[in-house]
Design an enzyme around this catalytic site. Sequence first.
Site, PDB file in Angstrom:
ATOM      1  N   TRP A 179      -1.048   5.144   0.107  1.00  0.00           N
ATOM      2  CA  TRP A 179      -3.090   5.204  -0.277  1.00  0.00           C
ATOM      3  C   TRP A 179      -2.661   4.991   2.103  1.00  0.00           C
ATOM      4  CZ3 TRP A 179      -7.495   3.332  -2.326  1.00  0.00           C
ATOM      5  CH2 TRP A 179      -7.719   3.005  -3.789  1.00  0.00           C
TER       6      TRP A 179
ATOM      7  N   VAL B 107      -0.696  -0.207   3.912  1.00  0.00           N
ATOM      8  CA  VAL B 107      -1.825   0.052   4.661  1.00  0.00           C
ATOM      9  C   VAL B 107      -2.813  -0.808   3.411  1.00  0.00           C
ATOM     10  CG1 VAL B 107      -3.641   0.661   5.545  1.00  0.00           C
ATOM     11  CG2 VAL B 107      -1.440   1.812   6.342  1.00  0.00           C
TER      12      VAL B 107
ATOM     13  N   GLY C 188     -15.187  -3.696  -0.457  1.00  0.00           N
ATOM     14  CA  GLY C 188     -16.117  -4.470  -0.269  1.00  0.00           C
ATOM     15  C   GLY C 188     -16.455  -5.371  -1.819  1.00  0.00           C
TER      16      GLY C 188
ATOM     17  N   HIS D  43     -10.906  -7.296  -4.259  1.00  0.00           N
ATOM     18  CA  HIS D  43      -8.963  -6.008  -4.996  1.00  0.00           C
ATOM     19  C   HIS D  43      -9.033  -6.290  -3.764  1.00  0.00           C
ATOM     20  CE1 HIS D  43      -8.382  -3.494  -7.508  1.00  0.00           C
ATOM     21  NE2 HIS D  43      -7.359  -3.246  -6.747  1.00  0.00           N
TER      22      HIS D  43
ATOM     23  N   PHE E  63       8.695  -6.197   6.801  1.00  0.00           N
ATOM     24  CA  PHE E  63       7.796  -6.746   6.350  1.00  0.00           C
ATOM     25  C   PHE E  63       6.484  -5.749   6.935  1.00  0.00           C
ATOM     26  CE2 PHE E  63       3.207  -8.864   5.680  1.00  0.00           C
ATOM     27  CZ  PHE E  63       2.885  -8.733   4.663  1.00  0.00           C
TER      28      PHE E  63
ATOM     29  N   ARG F 167      -2.703   0.197  14.988  1.00  0.00           N
ATOM     30  CA  ARG F 167      -1.045  -0.824  14.595  1.00  0.00           C
ATOM     31  C   ARG F 167      -0.244   0.674  14.257  1.00  0.00           C
ATOM     32  NH1 ARG F 167      -4.991  -3.612  14.729  1.00  0.00           N
ATOM     33  NH2 ARG F 167      -5.593  -5.880  15.468  1.00  0.00           N
TER      34      ARG F 167
END
Length: 155
Positions: free
Chosen positions: A25, A80, A85, A88, A113, A127
Amino acid sequence: MSGAGAPSITVDGTGLRVVVVAASWHTEVMDGLLAGARRALAEAHVTDVRELRVPGSFELPVAAARAAAAGADAVVALGVVIRGGTPHFEYVCSAATDGLSQVALTTGVPVGFGLLTCDDEQQALDRAGLPGSSEDKGAEAAEAAVATVVALRGL
Ligand code: DLZ
């Protein structure tokens, strides 16, 4: 949590086998994380690097567990997750985080990590180690995984 206070890590990972497990993703951010991890592993002289792509961050722990079982000296987990909203976000983040730490503790194989959990895409881009990013979390995760293998070998 900010990146301030991050150590500067220089480590020699010659001879190590490292598996990078990466979710899919948020392509632009993932490309930056992967490039950073590859760069850091090359700088640490790690030449045996395999990459395993999975659909989402929820799938990272099972991929990390399989990599550890297959003989990896270290695993670098990259993903990522961006808040939406619904709740989840919390479920995916905690499943991935808890699962990755469980893999490290149960197998003894260090897991770097590199999972970004962000409120919006801009936080993730900042980042991702891309031109204009202020941090490079893919590289940091790779350096941490290799440095931990080396540190544990000193016991
Ligand atoms: C479902 C989902 C959502 C909404 N958001 C993300 C995300 O921001 N980052 C990510 O890595 N994965 C996301 N996923 C997918 C889940 O991680 C998982 O792949 C699916 O629920 C299928 O198991």
